[in-house]
Enzyme design. Structure first.
Site, short mmCIF file in Angstrom:
data_model
loop_
_atom_site.label_atom_id
_atom_site.label_comp_id
_atom_site.label_asym_id
_atom_site.label_seq_id
_atom_site.Cartn_x
_atom_site.Cartn_y
_atom_site.Cartn_z
N ASN A 55 -13.37 3.16 -11.31
CA ASN A 55 -12.74 1.91 -11.75
C ASN A 55 -13.46 0.66 -11.25
O ASN A 55 -13.56 -0.35 -11.95
CB ASN A 55 -11.26 1.88 -11.37
CG ASN A 55 -11.03 1.98 -9.87
OD1 ASN A 55 -11.79 2.63 -9.15
ND2 ASN A 55 -9.99 1.35 -9.39
N GLU A 67 -8.03 7.33 0.09
CA GLU A 67 -7.36 6.18 -0.54
C GLU A 67 -7.01 6.62 -1.95
O GLU A 67 -7.89 6.80 -2.78
CB GLU A 67 -8.29 4.96 -0.52
CG GLU A 67 -7.55 3.66 -0.76
CD GLU A 67 -7.34 3.36 -2.23
OE1 GLU A 67 -6.19 3.57 -2.72
OE2 GLU A 67 -8.28 2.93 -2.90
N CYS A 81 -6.15 0.59 -8.34
CA CYS A 81 -5.07 1.30 -7.64
C CYS A 81 -3.97 0.35 -7.18
O CYS A 81 -2.85 0.77 -6.92
CB CYS A 81 -5.64 2.09 -6.47
SG CYS A 81 -6.64 1.09 -5.36
N GLU A 100 -9.09 1.79 6.09
CA GLU A 100 -10.45 1.30 6.24
C GLU A 100 -10.43 -0.21 6.15
O GLU A 100 -9.45 -0.81 5.74
CB GLU A 100 -11.38 1.94 5.20
CG GLU A 100 -11.63 3.41 5.47
CD GLU A 100 -12.58 4.08 4.50
OE1 GLU A 100 -13.62 3.48 4.16
OE2 GLU A 100 -12.30 5.21 4.06
#
Length: 486
Positions: free
Chosen positions: A154, A252, A286, A467
């Site tokens: 993405n 993630e 996301c 992160e």
């Protein structure tokens, strides 16, 4: 390289481009035509990359942070000098608009290198005295070794560099696997690594699919650390495959992000921002909002204004700078997203605009592209798959609520917990609701304002670990405690 006019990518291992015997077709999402061939790497190619990374590790990890920072900054400069070339390639390969690639993706990739080049110069470690024992204790941070990095389709270069930059800045070497659907800008970046002065083997990029190249990487005994951004389903496989080796994992994953809009919200600002948070990058982020809970007293007004604003969010050819959205990444993904709209209809929901309601006029050469208009749905039950599963497209569901507690419970009623937004002018409520929402990141009266110093990641099925800033420093290093008796 080209093959009958098509771009043919090669793996980058040990500072050299290596051809691959098998390839995968990569499509231009805005036309539906094959324009690029990507290596279909497997265990053999991954093995070569891990070997190169292992060989490069001792000398790379021995360099001073300042030396590593110098190379990262040089790479950032080279990338910035070619910003337009990279933006054009990203837009063509991923389907996103040239505007997004030019203003967001490539500048952020440049900034990722600059940020970590700078931040590694300022970390300090801890010391504790035990005078009664005649000892002093101190900690040091050591690079982990070969980092396996798997990035999604993405935000291709943006998220790949978000992993590579801290990994190599902190002295690790890297084997990275970008998505096979969006590999071009990663391959272009490889061409800059030697020019920037990176020693061979510090950054290796192997192209291919998750089941072949990705699997070989996560199950490799000499790759002690995996950073993955992608789907929750893939993360389960990665966890199982890496479990025998007790690897460090940063995952993630997906999101089903709620926005909670109270009656006292600044409606104009809220609608403008929430249209952006629902549909940016074709909804393929996301952090995009896909469930909007609106206090009942303003629900009719909000719905009418939101649908109007969604209709003005322009979808079309990615190369036209006036478009807000381009094409979705692939034919399969478009069909999946459309499937959720069909399901909502079958369950009796109402589709107010977009898919199946409005028509999109495209130039003839783009008729085969994977385009979808921003789609607004109401009347979906909280238990529906449409409200529970990550759609990852330009689709959002609106629903009214009555009480604050109800809004919080419903917002939390999914297996994901990545991001959330709260809209209210009441400061007390903002803090109260933000604290109770199960999400790694909560924005109030805004969306997607990100600082690389902040931890990035989610709760529940949205991931493990964080992160960014200090968190990347901790993840990409091992802490060692040393006690010296004097």
């Amino acid at each position: 390289m080209s093959n009958q006019g098509k771009l043919v990518l090669e793996n980058y291992v040990g500072g050299k481009f290596l051809p691959c015997s098998k390839h995968i077709d990569s499509f231009n999402p805005s036309t539906g035509e094959v324009y690029c061939r990507v290596p279909d790497s497997g265990a053999e190619e991954v093995e070569a990359a891990v070997t190169a990374a292992k060989e490069a590790f001792p000398s790379w990890s021995a360099k001073s942070p300042a030396e590593r920072a110098r190379l990262l900054n040089k790479l950032a400069d080279l990338l910035e000098a070619r910003l337009e070339e990279f933006a054009q390639a990203e837009s063509k390969d991923q389907g996103k608009t040239i505007t997004a690639a030019r203003n967001v993706d490539i500048p952020r990739a440049v900034y990722n290198f600059r940020y970590f080049a700078s931040s590694i110069l300022y970390h300090t470690t801890e010391c504790s005295q035990m005078d009664h024992m005649g000892c002093v204790n101190y900690t040091i941070r050591c690079p982990v070794g070969v980092a396996g990095l798997i990035s999604p389709w993405n935000l291709p270069l943006y998220l790949l560099t978000w992993k590579i930059a801290p990994a190599v800045a902190l002295g690790n070497t890297v084997v990275a696997k970008p998505s096979e659907m969006t590999s071009v800008t990663a391959w272009m970046m490889c061409q800059l690594l030697e020019e920037a002065g990176f020693p061979p083997g510090v950054v290796n990029i192997v192209f291919g699919t998750g089941p072949r190249a990705g699997d070989a990487l996560v199950a490799h005994p000499d790759v002690p650390l995996i950073s993955f951004t992608g789907s929750t389903a893939t993360a389960r496989v990665i966890t199982e495959r890496s479990a025998p080796y007790c690897k460090k994992l940063s995952l993630e994953l997906g999101g089903k992000n709620p926005a909670v809009v109270f009656a006292d919200a600044d409606l104009e600002e809220c609608i403008r921002t929430t249209v952006r948070s629902s549909f940016s990058n074709q909804g393929e982020i996301c952090l995009c909002t896909s469930r909007i809970f609106i206090e009942r007293s303003i629900y009719p007004q909000f719905l009418a204004k939101f649908v109007d604003a969604a209709r003005q969010w322009k979808t079309g050819v990615p190369s036209d700078p006036s478009n807000n959205n381009g094409a979705l990444v692939s034919k399969e993904h478009l069909e999946k997203v459309r499937g959720y709209v069909s399901l909502a209809r079958a369950e009796g929901a109402q589709v107010h605009c977009g898919e199946g309601v409005d028509t999109l006029n495209l130039p003839p050469q783009n008729a085969g592209g994977y385009f979808m208009l921003p789609t607004v749905i109401t009347g979906v039950k909280d238990s529906s798959r449409v409200m529970q599963e990550e759609i990852f497209g330009p689709v959002t569901c609106l629903t009214p609520f009555d009480q604050e507690e109800e809004a919080i419970a419903r917002a939390n009623g999914v297996r994901y917990g990545l991001a959330a937004t709260v809209w209210s002018r009441d400061v007390g409520r903002v803090h109260r609701v933000a604290r109770q929402l199960q999400a790694g990141m909560v924005w109030t009266n805004c969306w997607m304002i990100r600082d690389l110093n902040l931890p990035f990641g989610g709760m529940k099925c949205s991931g493990i670990g964080r992160e960014g800033g200090k968190d990347s420093y901790h993840f990409f290093t091992e802490v060692k405690s040393i006690t010296v008796k004097h």
